[in-house]
Design a protein around this motif. Sequence first.
Motif, PDB file in Angstrom:
ATOM      1  N   ARG A  79       0.844  -1.195   0.000  1.00  0.00           N
ATOM      2  CA  ARG A  79       0.000   0.000   0.000  1.00  0.00           C
ATOM      3  C   ARG A  79       0.878   1.244   0.000  1.00  0.00           C
ATOM      4  N   PHE A  80       0.396   2.257  -0.714  1.00  0.00           N
ATOM      5  CA  PHE A  80       1.088   3.544  -0.752  1.00  0.00           C
ATOM      6  C   PHE A  80       0.082   4.606  -1.127  1.00  0.00           C
ATOM      7  N   ASP A  81       0.424   5.846  -0.871  1.00  0.00           N
ATOM      8  CA  ASP A  81      -0.471   6.957  -1.156  1.00  0.00           C
ATOM      9  C   ASP A  81       0.051   7.758  -2.342  1.00  0.00           C
ATOM     10  N   ARG A  87       1.248  13.065  -8.906  1.00  0.00           N
ATOM     11  CA  ARG A  87       2.680  13.369  -8.778  1.00  0.00           C
ATOM     12  C   ARG A  87       3.466  12.054  -8.810  1.00  0.00           C
ATOM     13  N   PRO A  88       4.321  11.872  -9.824  1.00  0.00           N
ATOM     14  CA  PRO A  88       5.043  10.603  -9.963  1.00  0.00           C
ATOM     15  C   PRO A  88       5.843  10.212  -8.723  1.00  0.00           C
ATOM     16  N   SER A  89       6.485  11.163  -8.083  1.00  0.00           N
ATOM     17  CA  SER A  89       7.304  10.825  -6.911  1.00  0.00           C
ATOM     18  C   SER A  89       6.448  10.256  -5.787  1.00  0.00           C
ATOM     19  N   SER A  90       5.149  10.572  -5.765  1.00  0.00           N
ATOM     20  CA  SER A  90       4.278  10.041  -4.716  1.00  0.00           C
ATOM     21  C   SER A  90       3.891   8.590  -5.000  1.00  0.00           C
ATOM     22  N   LEU A  91       4.193   8.104  -6.196  1.00  0.00           N
ATOM     23  CA  LEU A  91       3.830   6.745  -6.575  1.00  0.00           C
ATOM     24  C   LEU A  91       4.972   5.744  -6.423  1.00  0.00           C
ATOM     25  N   MET A  92       6.166   6.245  -6.234  1.00  0.00           N
ATOM     26  CA  MET A  92       7.320   5.364  -6.123  1.00  0.00           C
ATOM     27  C   MET A  92       7.317   4.707  -4.751  1.00  0.00           C
ATOM     28  N   VAL A  93       7.453   3.407  -4.750  1.00  0.00           N
ATOM     29  CA  VAL A  93       7.451   2.636  -3.504  1.00  0.00           C
ATOM     30  C   VAL A  93       8.869   2.137  -3.263  1.00  0.00           C
ATOM     31  N   ILE A  94       9.424   2.494  -2.142  1.00  0.00           N
ATOM     32  CA  ILE A  94      10.761   2.030  -1.768  1.00  0.00           C
ATOM     33  C   ILE A  94      10.562   1.002  -0.660  1.00  0.00           C
ATOM     34  N   GLU A  95      10.981  -0.217  -0.922  1.00  0.00           N
ATOM     35  CA  GLU A  95      10.829  -1.264   0.087  1.00  0.00           C
ATOM     36  C   GLU A  95      12.164  -1.567   0.736  1.00  0.00           C
TER      37      GLU A  95
END
Length: 142
Positions: free
Chosen positions: A11-13, A134-142
């Motif tokens: 999950r991410f925002d 906003r693309p940066s808000s979609l990047m998920v760093i695990e």
Amino acid sequence: MEAGGIAHETRFDGVRVRYDSDKSYDELLAALLADIGHDPVPIGEIATDCGDWQTYAQRVQSHVGLSGFMLFALLDHGGWITKAGIDRKVMRVVLGNPLIAVTMLRHDVTAGLFAPVEVLLVDEGERSSLTYVRPSSLMVIE
């Protein structure tokens, strides 16, 4: 899932950004296309035709618009939503620059889910709006 696969959810925002413009829909669309080009760039064909990164980068760069981006596709939602009784001009514009996207993809290839970027232009009567996530808000760093 079939074939013995396992699904994983993360999950991410995302952050949706909307710009309201005093320009008409047609004026805003024309201004955007003036910055990114009027004809979709056949990015897949360019990749097929080029044997190495340097050649590919040079060919891609020749299509980059004034904004640093290029047009990949136009999806005219307004062309079909009128059939469902929604009388609005709505254009989804797919734009990007593979020479920028590769910096994200080197870090995480799943960033390819959000590159290229999509924006939505909407007719708001005498005005218009442009909305994107906003693309940066979609990047998920695990």
